[in-house]
Write an enzyme that holds these catalytic residues in place. Sequence first.
Site, PDB file in Angstrom:
ATOM      1  N   HIS A  89      13.267   2.236  -4.191  1.00 18.25           N
ATOM      2  CA  HIS A  89      12.257   3.058  -4.874  1.00 18.25           C
ATOM      3  C   HIS A  89      10.878   2.408  -4.795  1.00 18.25           C
ATOM      4  O   HIS A  89       9.903   3.042  -4.389  1.00 18.25           O
ATOM      5  CB  HIS A  89      12.676   3.266  -6.336  1.00 18.25           C
ATOM      6  N   GLU A  90      10.788   1.142  -5.172  1.00 15.12           N
ATOM      7  CA  GLU A  90       9.480   0.475  -5.211  1.00 15.12           C
ATOM      8  C   GLU A  90       8.891   0.295  -3.815  1.00 15.12           C
ATOM      9  O   GLU A  90       7.688   0.433  -3.621  1.00 15.12           O
ATOM     10  CB  GLU A  90       9.586  -0.868  -5.936  1.00 15.12           C
ATOM     11  N   HIS A  93       7.035   3.320  -2.811  1.00 17.82           N
ATOM     12  CA  HIS A  93       5.641   3.325  -3.275  1.00 17.82           C
ATOM     13  C   HIS A  93       4.772   2.432  -2.390  1.00 17.82           C
ATOM     14  O   HIS A  93       3.663   2.801  -2.020  1.00 17.82           O
ATOM     15  CB  HIS A  93       5.544   2.811  -4.714  1.00 17.82           C
ATOM     16  N   HIS A  99       6.029   9.599  -6.739  1.00 13.90           N
ATOM     17  CA  HIS A  99       7.266  10.056  -7.351  1.00 13.90           C
ATOM     18  C   HIS A  99       7.603  11.464  -6.881  1.00 13.90           C
ATOM     19  O   HIS A  99       6.722  12.219  -6.478  1.00 13.90           O
ATOM     20  CB  HIS A  99       7.165  10.029  -8.875  1.00 13.90           C
TER      21      HIS A  99
END
Length: 197
Positions: A89-90, A93, A99
């Site tokens: 997930h990170e 980014h 998101h």
Amino acid sequence: MYYALKVWSDIAPLNFHEVAGDNADILIDFPRSQHKDHYPFDGPGGAVAHAFFPGDQPIAGDVHFDNDEAWTFRSSDPREMDLFAVAVHEFGHAIGLSHSSVNESIMRPYYHGPVGDPLQYHLPYDDQLRIWQIYGLNSNLLRCSSMCSLGTQKVATGSIVIKQRTAEGRELKQKQKLLKKLNSICGEEAELLFRIQ
């Protein structure tokens, strides 16, 4: 971290290599509470990690994991904090994804538990589509020869399945753009090689 980065580089033309020192596009750190980025961690639970979008700032692309968390790896216990799931997930980014509101997406705003074995994990379609829009396809996904054939394993596992979802409206246009990209790599035969659902 290797497996979490590999999830992204397996489908997009991204190459990640470990380097010594601080001269890297993505710096990974495990700080506690205050750590000089104006986004302090709060101990176990709560904010478990954060990342910064790519850009020109010195902190751009950096990823921080709260060192007060009890991180686990390859655990299926939903009560534990799976480092792999959070890292995927990170890193999303760090390479430019925001998101997503799609329930299956790894880029949902909140942690939803472990995602399973890192060696078997594949990004959900929404995440694949969004990263392809930024970086394009990883040419390793396509096994193009003079006949422009595609490895049957990739088709069978659905790695290159183009789906049409009517709920989001934009899918047909995105599907056409992806098919155009595939045609530029494999030629016009690409339409015959990819299942369109």
